[in-house]
Design a protein around this motif. Structure first.
Motif, PDB file in Angstrom:
ATOM      1  N   THR A 261       2.025 -18.500 -36.781  1.00  0.00           N
ATOM      2  CA  THR A 261       1.350 -17.312 -37.299  1.00  0.00           C
ATOM      3  C   THR A 261       2.348 -16.314 -37.854  1.00  0.00           C
ATOM      4  O   THR A 261       2.143 -15.742 -38.932  1.00  0.00           O
ATOM      5  N   VAL A 262       3.438 -16.094 -37.134  1.00  0.00           N
ATOM      6  CA  VAL A 262       4.470 -15.166 -37.616  1.00  0.00           C
ATOM      7  C   VAL A 262       5.073 -15.688 -38.914  1.00  0.00           C
ATOM      8  O   VAL A 262       5.207 -14.946 -39.894  1.00  0.00           O
ATOM      9  N   TRP A 263       5.435 -16.969 -38.935  1.00  0.00           N
ATOM     10  CA  TRP A 263       6.020 -17.534 -40.151  1.00  0.00           C
ATOM     11  C   TRP A 263       5.032 -17.506 -41.307  1.00  0.00           C
ATOM     12  O   TRP A 263       5.390 -17.211 -42.445  1.00  0.00           O
ATOM     13  N   GLY A 264       3.767 -17.785 -41.004  1.00  0.00           N
ATOM     14  CA  GLY A 264       2.744 -17.724 -42.042  1.00  0.00           C
ATOM     15  C   GLY A 264       2.599 -16.324 -42.608  1.00  0.00           C
ATOM     16  O   GLY A 264       2.461 -16.138 -43.820  1.00  0.00           O
ATOM     17  N   GLY A 265       2.649 -15.324 -41.729  1.00  0.00           N
ATOM     18  CA  GLY A 265       2.588 -13.933 -42.181  1.00  0.00           C
ATOM     19  C   GLY A 265       3.766 -13.546 -43.040  1.00  0.00           C
ATOM     20  O   GLY A 265       3.613 -12.880 -44.078  1.00  0.00           O
ATOM     21  N   LEU A 266       4.952 -13.964 -42.628  1.00  0.00           N
ATOM     22  CA  LEU A 266       6.150 -13.666 -43.421  1.00  0.00           C
ATOM     23  C   LEU A 266       6.077 -14.324 -44.793  1.00  0.00           C
ATOM     24  O   LEU A 266       6.430 -13.705 -45.806  1.00  0.00           O
TER      25      LEU A 266
END
Length: 68
Positions: free
Chosen positions: A12-17
Motif C-alpha cells: 500500500t505504501v509503495w502503491g501510494g508512492l
C-alpha cells in the motif's frame, strides 16, 4: 489489524508512492500506465524487504555489543 510490519514492506505504501510519482513522471515525459504502476509496486515492496533483510543480517554480523 493485528500483525505489524515495517513500512517498506507494505504494498500500500509503495502503491501510494508510485501513484504520486506516476503523474510527475508523465509530466516529465515518462508515461506509466496502471498495469506498470501495479507491477512496480509489487517489485519495489519485494526489493525493499530484501534490502531490509540484508541490512539486518549485516548489522548482526558486524555488531560489537549485545542488545538488552
Amino acid at each position: 489489524m493485528q500483525d505489524d510490519k515495517e513500512w517498506y514492506r507494505s504494498k500500500t505504501v509503495w502503491g501510494g508512492l508510485i501513484a504520486v510519482a506516476a503523474p510527475l513522471l508523465d509530466l516529465a515525459g515518462f508515461p506509466i500506465d496502471q498495469a506498470m504502476q501495479a507491477d512496480l509496486s509489487d517489485k519495489l515492496a519485494l526489493l525493499a524487504a530484501s534490502v531490509g533483510g540484508l541490512l539486518a543480517i549485516w548489522g548482526r554480523l558486524t555488531a560489537t555489543s549485545t542488545i538488552r
